[in-house]
Design an enzyme around this catalytic site. Sequence first.
Site, PDB file in Angstrom:
ATOM      1  N   GLU A 168      17.906  41.101  59.211  1.00  0.00           N
ATOM      2  CA  GLU A 168      18.433  41.132  57.854  1.00  0.00           C
ATOM      3  C   GLU A 168      18.022  39.861  57.099  1.00  0.00           C
ATOM      4  O   GLU A 168      17.621  38.873  57.719  1.00  0.00           O
ATOM      5  CB  GLU A 168      19.968  41.191  57.918  1.00  0.00           C
ATOM      6  CG  GLU A 168      20.528  42.369  58.698  1.00  0.00           C
ATOM      7  CD  GLU A 168      20.618  43.649  57.884  1.00  0.00           C
ATOM      8  OE1 GLU A 168      20.062  43.699  56.764  1.00  0.00           O
ATOM      9  OE2 GLU A 168      21.243  44.602  58.370  1.00  0.00           O
TER      10      GLU A 168
ATOM     11  N   ASP B 162      15.249  48.464  68.113  1.00  0.00           N
ATOM     12  CA  ASP B 162      16.655  48.056  68.041  1.00  0.00           C
ATOM     13  C   ASP B 162      17.592  49.121  68.598  1.00  0.00           C
ATOM     14  O   ASP B 162      17.193  50.253  68.855  1.00  0.00           O
ATOM     15  CB  ASP B 162      17.031  47.709  66.590  1.00  0.00           C
ATOM     16  CG  ASP B 162      16.457  48.696  65.567  1.00  0.00           C
ATOM     17  OD1 ASP B 162      16.067  49.795  65.974  1.00  0.00           O
ATOM     18  OD2 ASP B 162      16.406  48.363  64.382  1.00  0.00           O
TER      19      ASP B 162
ATOM     20  N   HIS C 196      14.911  44.487  55.198  1.00  0.00           N
ATOM     21  CA  HIS C 196      15.009  44.251  56.643  1.00  0.00           C
ATOM     22  C   HIS C 196      13.961  45.053  57.410  1.00  0.00           C
ATOM     23  O   HIS C 196      13.504  46.105  56.970  1.00  0.00           O
ATOM     24  CB  HIS C 196      16.427  44.520  57.177  1.00  0.00           C
ATOM     25  CG  HIS C 196      16.882  45.945  57.158  1.00  0.00           C
ATOM     26  ND1 HIS C 196      17.941  46.376  56.397  1.00  0.00           N
ATOM     27  CD2 HIS C 196      16.437  47.034  57.824  1.00  0.00           C
ATOM     28  CE1 HIS C 196      18.130  47.667  56.609  1.00  0.00           C
ATOM     29  NE2 HIS C 196      17.232  48.101  57.467  1.00  0.00           N
TER      30      HIS C 196
HETATM   31  C1  F6R Z   1      15.148  51.546  62.539  1.00  0.00           C
HETATM   32  C2  F6R Z   1      15.113  50.263  61.892  1.00  0.00           C
HETATM   33  C3  F6R Z   1      15.396  50.045  60.441  1.00  0.00           C
HETATM   34  C4  F6R Z   1      14.848  51.119  59.511  1.00  0.00           C
HETATM   35  C5  F6R Z   1      15.205  50.821  58.054  1.00  0.00           C
HETATM   36  C6  F6R Z   1      14.737  51.922  57.132  1.00  0.00           C
HETATM   37  O1  F6R Z   1      14.859  51.428  63.926  1.00  0.00           O
HETATM   38  O2  F6R Z   1      14.876  49.344  62.583  1.00  0.00           O
HETATM   39  O3  F6R Z   1      14.881  48.799  60.085  1.00  0.00           O
HETATM   40  O4  F6R Z   1      13.453  51.197  59.668  1.00  0.00           O
HETATM   41  O5  F6R Z   1      16.590  50.681  57.933  1.00  0.00           O
HETATM   42  O6  F6R Z   1      15.478  53.080  57.403  1.00  0.00           O
HETATM   43  P1  F6R Z   1      15.088  54.480  56.758  1.00  0.00           P
HETATM   44  O7  F6R Z   1      13.771  54.864  57.321  1.00  0.00           O
HETATM   45  O8  F6R Z   1      16.179  55.421  57.229  1.00  0.00           O
HETATM   46  O9  F6R Z   1      15.057  54.298  55.281  1.00  0.00           O
END
Ligand code: F6R
Length: 242
Positions: free
Chosen positions: A143, A67, A138
């Site tokens: 989402e 993303d 997500h």
């Molecule tokens: C990142 C992404 C998000 C994260 C998720 C968890 O490219 O696509 O889905 O993997 O928000 O984020 P963290 O690892 O910061 O808890």
Amino acid sequence: MRIIRTKNYDDMSKKAADLIAAVVLLKPNCVLGLATGSSPIGTYNNLVQKYEEGNLDFSTVRSVNLDEYKGLPRTNDQSYYYFMHKNLFSRVNINLDNTHLPNGMEPDSDKACKEYDAVIKSMGGVDMQLLGLGHDGHIGFNEPNNEFDKTTHCVNLTQMTIEANKRFFASIDDVPRQAYTMGVGTIMDAKMVIMVVSGKDKAEILKKAFFGPVTPEVPASILQFHPNFVLVADEDALSLVK
Ligand code: F6R
């Protein structure tokens, strides 16, 4: 679904990097699907270490990222392009021409998404997709919803995600409201999926996603149906799972 239970974040990162290194060793021109966020940073550090020790060669590896924020230039230190360069691409011998992210600066959402899907298709799909887990379940920026989105699309970020990401920006007003994300269908098409999850704050959603019903209300839950899904999670994240 296979679960690798690790002691802590460092142990999780080391084991996830070992799995990814194996993918690269077995297929030197593999397509790695990559993620940003705090969860994979340790994994990237371990991959860099393997490269520095002469045990891993990225010269023919190709990559696609999950993303990118819509409207953030690559030079913005919160863009996922910037993140990937800082945490991985500039530290290993990957050919930058072989690395891909959605074009966040393309204002025409339809065009940006179609172009990105064409790139993924031209590469023959994803061999290994690395994922983190959002607090609302997500994956990528997919989402909670009433259906699973299949291909790359533009999303309006939920308030929860905006709140979670505001720590990286000067103020909540600076957090982008939209992003381009790979679809759940493309993620499910990856030959292998590795998810890294760490911390007590993820325990509840981990249990819901992988030990509850499969529903688009918890996008990650669909991974229960993936034939080659490996969850690499630490004790804290697995603390609500018997
Ligand atoms: C990142 C992404 C998000 C994260 C998720 C968890 O490219 O696509 O889905 O993997 O928000 O984020 P963290 O690892 O910061 O808890």
